[in-house]
Design a protein around this motif. Sequence first.
Motif, PDB file in Angstrom:
ATOM      1  N   ARG A  92       0.842  -1.202   0.000  1.00 36.32           N
ATOM      2  CA  ARG A  92       0.000   0.000   0.000  1.00 36.32           C
ATOM      3  C   ARG A  92       0.877   1.252   0.000  1.00 36.32           C
ATOM      4  N   ALA A  93       1.924   1.211   0.835  1.00 36.82           N
ATOM      5  CA  ALA A  93       2.836   2.365   0.909  1.00 36.82           C
ATOM      6  C   ALA A  93       3.500   2.605  -0.449  1.00 36.82           C
ATOM      7  N   MET A  94       3.903   1.511  -1.104  1.00 36.72           N
ATOM      8  CA  MET A  94       4.546   1.669  -2.418  1.00 36.72           C
ATOM      9  C   MET A  94       3.558   2.259  -3.437  1.00 36.72           C
ATOM     10  N   ARG A  96       1.015   4.206  -2.780  1.00 34.66           N
ATOM     11  CA  ARG A  96       0.846   5.641  -2.463  1.00 34.66           C
ATOM     12  C   ARG A  96       2.065   6.450  -2.906  1.00 34.66           C
ATOM     13  N   PHE A  97       3.249   5.874  -2.729  1.00 36.70           N
ATOM     14  CA  PHE A  97       4.474   6.564  -3.142  1.00 36.70           C
ATOM     15  C   PHE A  97       4.443   6.879  -4.642  1.00 36.70           C
ATOM     16  N   TRP A  98       4.090   5.865  -5.447  1.00 36.93           N
ATOM     17  CA  TRP A  98       4.120   6.065  -6.901  1.00 36.93           C
ATOM     18  C   TRP A  98       2.971   6.953  -7.381  1.00 36.93           C
ATOM     19  N   LYS A 100       1.727   9.401  -5.706  1.00 35.46           N
ATOM     20  CA  LYS A 100       2.202  10.746  -5.337  1.00 35.46           C
ATOM     21  C   LYS A 100       3.246  11.236  -6.344  1.00 35.46           C
TER      22      LYS A 100
ATOM     23  N   ILE B  65      10.737   2.991   2.976  1.00 32.31           N
ATOM     24  CA  ILE B  65       9.561   3.782   2.622  1.00 32.31           C
ATOM     25  C   ILE B  65       9.958   5.253   2.714  1.00 32.31           C
ATOM     26  N   GLU B  67       8.714   9.543   1.750  1.00 30.72           N
ATOM     27  CA  GLU B  67       7.593  10.503   1.752  1.00 30.72           C
ATOM     28  C   GLU B  67       6.873  10.438   3.100  1.00 30.72           C
ATOM     29  N   VAL B  70       3.252   9.190   3.470  1.00 25.07           N
ATOM     30  CA  VAL B  70       3.173   7.760   3.129  1.00 25.07           C
ATOM     31  C   VAL B  70       3.698   6.923   4.303  1.00 25.07           C
TER      32      VAL B  70
END
Lengths: 226, 226
Positions: A92-94, A96-98, A100, B65, B67, B70
């Motif tokens: 999920r974090a990845m 959101r990172f991409w 963004k 991780i 950001e 995030v």
Amino acid sequence: MGEELKLFGVWGSPFSRRIEIALKIKGVEYEYLEEDIFHNKSALLLKYNPVHKKIPVLVHNGKPIAESQVILEYIDETWNDNPILPRDPYKRAMARFWAKFIDEKCVPAIWKSFMSGGPEREKANEEACELLSTLEGELKGKKFFGGETVGFVDIVASFIGHWVGPFQEAVGVDLLTEDKFPMLCKWAEEFKNCPVIKENLPPRDKILAFFKAQLEMLTSFYKNRV
Amino acid sequence: MGEELKLFGVWGSPFSRRIEIALKIKGVEYEYLEEDIFHNKSALLLKYNPVHKKIPVLVHNGKPIAESQVILEYIDETWNDNPILPRDPYKRAMARFWAKFIDEKCVPAIWKSFMSGGPEREKANEEACELLSTLEGELKGKKFFGGETVGFVDIVASFIGHWVGPFQEAVGVDLLTEDKFPMLCKWAEEFKNCPVIKENLPPRDKILAFFKAQLEMLTSFYKNRV
């Protein structure tokens, strides 16, 4: 429960199309309200998004949500079937990172390369290419950004997959081409071939005609903004 | 399970302090690694955040991780006790909306008002004030942005609550004052009085001294960037 779900959007906007795609993936019924964002914003839009006065706005049982990525997360948390974000916190974090990265880096850089002229365009083009290369790298070994099925990042990236083509044709810039970005171009084809995507994107020729007609206005708008 | 949790940060950065506050709220142990972000980024930072080459980076069992927002969401999803985001999807959406508003609108506008000079500063100051007024309105009837306890938006807003004061003193700008923003100023006091916050913010005089020393470099950096 009698659910009331309204989406305020603009037919040609990649941002409100994101929401339509997500709602269709979820199989959720909604009422769509087209906004005249350039000339005559509705009183309801201004009421529901007083901070940004922009589309898309999703109104669920009278409660408004603005900002397309925020809306996508809300949809995924409210209707759990057919998840858009992965369940695993790291994945999920990845995602959101991409997402963004696309909205904060790629979209403004691509837009700048289309809207600027002269020597500035070359520099803007280089910057956009560098960012797209990073994104291309993220597709290595994957069909979609989300893996085997379309997910959050794919939906957010639909601007790159569907809008950049007609925009670059209108402006006369070669930014996203198969020789430079083979994986992104392959992804765009696969993405647009998914039935739920294909049925919910505006026709390419309509985007092209609209963008050509608006180009002068958009260029002056962009220059005053940056 | 032997967890390995490392945070790459900079002592004076509001962005890496966000992560420290969240980890302290969760009661999670971590190893902190100070980066020399201006002069000598570590090989590990470049390895773990090759896209932005910035702090903060959280590395959990070898997986990085980047950001800050995030990372905050990741922390909240990985360690469930003492939630940072509300559980209700609509309230979560509102928290994400305001956090985005702070990072994408308020922080750049405040920064611009500090870094610009002459007549431009006045315009930048007006814009920043308008955004802060919107944020002030969001505090009506609430102790914290998160309600009765500190949450996601409060953590993200710590730049406004703790850094803006010494920065405006160093620059000689009156932006965030009690007469203009009584609720934001009251919130800042309440926020900094929470033990977990108080213990995890850098001392005001240290921020002031650092910012004064760096002001010339920062001004020229900012001018080249905008």
